[in-house]
Design a protein around this motif. Structure first.
Motif, PDB file in Angstrom:
ATOM      1  N   GLY A   1       0.800  -1.213   0.000  1.00 55.50           N
ATOM      2  CA  GLY A   1       0.000   0.000   0.000  1.00 55.50           C
ATOM      3  C   GLY A   1       0.835   1.266   0.000  1.00 55.50           C
ATOM      4  O   GLY A   1       0.526   2.223  -0.717  1.00 55.50           O
TER       5      GLY A   1
ATOM      6  N   ASN B   1     -11.370   3.724  -1.803  1.00 59.28           N
ATOM      7  CA  ASN B   1     -10.876   2.477  -1.217  1.00 59.28           C
ATOM      8  C   ASN B   1     -12.024   1.495  -1.004  1.00 59.28           C
ATOM      9  O   ASN B   1     -11.924   0.299  -1.332  1.00 59.28           O
ATOM     10  CB  ASN B   1     -10.201   2.761   0.121  1.00 59.28           C
ATOM     11  CG  ASN B   1      -9.453   1.563   0.662  1.00 59.28           C
ATOM     12  OD1 ASN B   1      -8.292   1.325   0.333  1.00 59.28           O
ATOM     13  ND2 ASN B   1     -10.102   0.772   1.506  1.00 59.28           N
TER      14      ASN B   1
ATOM     15  N   PHE C   1      -6.406  -0.039   4.899  1.00 61.45           N
ATOM     16  CA  PHE C   1      -5.865   0.989   4.014  1.00 61.45           C
ATOM     17  C   PHE C   1      -6.522   2.357   4.134  1.00 61.45           C
ATOM     18  O   PHE C   1      -6.118   3.293   3.447  1.00 61.45           O
ATOM     19  CB  PHE C   1      -5.972   0.522   2.556  1.00 61.45           C
ATOM     20  CG  PHE C   1      -5.059  -0.625   2.215  1.00 61.45           C
ATOM     21  CD1 PHE C   1      -3.727  -0.618   2.588  1.00 61.45           C
ATOM     22  CD2 PHE C   1      -5.539  -1.715   1.508  1.00 61.45           C
ATOM     23  CE1 PHE C   1      -2.881  -1.668   2.274  1.00 61.45           C
ATOM     24  CE2 PHE C   1      -4.703  -2.775   1.179  1.00 61.45           C
ATOM     25  CZ  PHE C   1      -3.375  -2.749   1.566  1.00 61.45           C
TER      26      PHE C   1
END
Length: 546
Positions: free
Chosen positions: A426, A483, A461
């Motif tokens: 990420g 996301n 995330f």
């Protein structure tokens, strides 16, 4: 104690990301390329993640194993606890013959298999997603489609593909509420933003379902019904998420789309309709099994039809009651939270990781509520305790390989998260600068593909999306929402959900075949979401950002 390191390979995020991605590459290559059984592929990928965690990231063996055990436990509770009880309720209806009655009732709405696919996989599946989530709609709708005559493989693919647009608002918007907590952005604002992305996806999902159900001819002949269903769902989801209530977005959208289809069928029968073949006959022909059950007292009279629908009405009622604030607060008093024994993790910044905390919410989890609904279903269908226990045992045998797969996959996810492998991926992607808006949904897709949960992806995330947004001068609410919206598209390729679908339709060991049928649609939808996110970050569609 273990402190995460994000760039263990040559002090480079790029090289470290290549190594960190290996467990996922191994998993999908074994599933899609070698057609290996999901439980075996998951165990091999778990072993790869453990080796990388220990040898590359320097994680102590004990900490790595403990992270895996916590993941396996989380895989069983709450995820498998939900699925097991959902399939048990279905098996009760099969044993009493009422599922056959339900099948015939759905067939009477329309004998067009394309309409049936939309109504059950998309609309009814969205309602189940809104109330329970966590794989329940895939398990329930896939077996309903089989009862209507769909081939097992096609039923699984339809159920997985349909389980996209509703996911961000699933389980009464749990993914978005979680995203709000980890990003410190108001959940209503996040819900409004997601409600300006996933409704666009919803317009296209029913069109894809008719293609899966009947190829090009299905699209040519049933595109109107599919477009109407998708539009009704999208408009209702947008309006509810933006102006009414974020947790109710999927409930309203599911009911609106189902109503639109029923009204269309009543006003104008679909042209070129194809009767759904059921057990060798057309949908309006009684099967030998149905005739046998009818002789035993389970016929198609009005009372039996009411009983056939009763389990799903009971499920909806139980979940709605449990969402009432007073009841929810009362049930939540039984929730217990504790640190996983022996697990001691801190992030790269030195702050303790919340990953070590395990929540045992045994009354508020949808699995327990499904169990209560099953007990009420026993009374409604007049099933004795002995028969119910035998059905539960049969359910556990049916799901034995899915149980192993899901626990292995969640162990894999927890090892990757705890060691820092997922955060490495990420963080590397977050370094893309202004173009991050284009790849932001990919991060959510990756998180859901690994964990099988949009909620987990947002937990993983969400904060990273905000950090990347600030660095690249992008709207934080847009990146956070992207996301979640991108994450819904990873649901259909998650090994966890592939295992649930395969077990539900009796295709244990053929998860790879299902994966190959859905991966293309997942990537096509993901590409569209990436383009939408990028345009919403520019002057072209910036007006869509609240």
């Amino acid at each position: 104690m273990y402190q995460q390191v994000l760039d263990p390979v040559a002090d480079s995020l790029g090289w470290s990301s290549l190594v960190a991605a290996l467990p996922l590459l191994v998993l999908f290559a074994l599933l899609g390329g070698l057609r290996m059984r999901a439980w075996l592929a998951s165990l091999i990928a778990l072993a790869a993640a453990l080796l990388i965690a220990v040898w590359t990231y320097g994680m102590p063996v004990g900490q790595a194993v403990l992270a895996g055990t916590e993941g396996a436990a989380f895989g069983f509770f709450p995820i498998l606890w939900i699925v097991i009880n959902a399939i048990w309720v279905y098996n009760l209806t099969v044993r009493t013959g009422h599922f056959d009655v339900l099948r015939r009732s759905f067939a009477q709405v329309s004998d067009d298999r394309r309409i049936q696919a939309i109504l059950i996989a998309f609309s009814f599946g969205a309602l189940m997603e809104a109330l329970a989530g966590f794989g329940t709609p895939v398990a329930v709708t896939s077996v309903m489609l089989i009862a209507l005559g769909f081939e097992p493989l096609k039923a699984a693919v339809l159920a997985l593909t349909a389980n996209t647009a509703p996911v961000a608002f699933g389980a009464m918007a749990t993914p978005i509420l979680t995203l709000g907590k980890v990003t410190a952005i108001d959940s209503d604002t996040l819900g409004a933003m997601v409600g300006r992305q996933t409704p666009i996806l919803a317009v296209f999902v029913p069109l894809v379902l008719v293609v899966i159900a009947d190829g090009r001819r299905g699209l040519r002949e049933a595109w109107g019904a599919a477009a109407l269903c998708g539009a009704a769902f999208g408009i209702a989801q947008y309006a509810t998420a933006n102006f009414v209530s974020v947790p109710l977005a999927d409930v309203v959208a599911a009911l609106a789309s189902a109503l639109a289809i029923v009204l269309l069928v009543r006003l104008r029968p679909a042209a070129g309709a194809r009767p759904a073949v059921v057990a060798g006959g057309a949908a309006d022909e009684p099967t030998p099994e149905f005739e046998a059950r009818a002789a035993g007292g389970v016929g198609a009279g009005r009372g039996e039809v009411v009983r056939a629908y009763a389990p799903y009405g009971i499920i909806i009622a139980v979940f709605v009651v449990c969402q009432i604030d007073t009841v929810k607060d009362l049930l939540d008093r039984a929730t217990r939270t504790f640190d996983w024994p022996g697990l001691d993790l801190v992030g790269a910044s030195g702050k303790p990781l919340g990953l070590v905390t395990f929540t045992f919410n045994y009354l508020t989890t949808p699995g327990t509520q499904m169990l209560v609904a099953g007990a009420l279903t026993m009374a409604a269908l007049r099933v004795g305790p002995g028969a119910a226990l035998r059905a539960y045992g049969a359910t556990l045998r049916q799901l034995r390989w899915a149980i192993l797969t899901v626990m292995a996959v969640l162990a894999l996810a927890f090892v990757m998260n705890a060691s820092g492998q997922t955060i490495t991926l990420g963080t590397w992607m977050a370094g893309a600068g202004g173009s991050f808006a284009l790849i932001s949904p990919i991060l959510g897709w990756l998180g859901t593909a690994v964990t099988g949960s949009d909620t987990s992806s947002n937990s993983l995330f969400g904060a990273l999306q905000i950090t990347a947004a600030h660095k690249a001068d992008l709207p934080a609410v847009l990146m956070a929402a992207s996301n979640s919206s991108g994450g819904v598209l990873g649901k259909m390729v998650s090994p966890q959900n592939l295992a649930i679908a395969a077990a539900a339709v009796g295709l244990d060991g053929r998860e790879g075949d299902i994966f190959r049928r859905v991966i293309a649609w997942s990537l096509v939808f993901l590409a569209g979401m990436c383009v939408l996110s990028a345009l919403q970050s520019t002057a072209v569609l910036a007006w869509m950002v609240p």
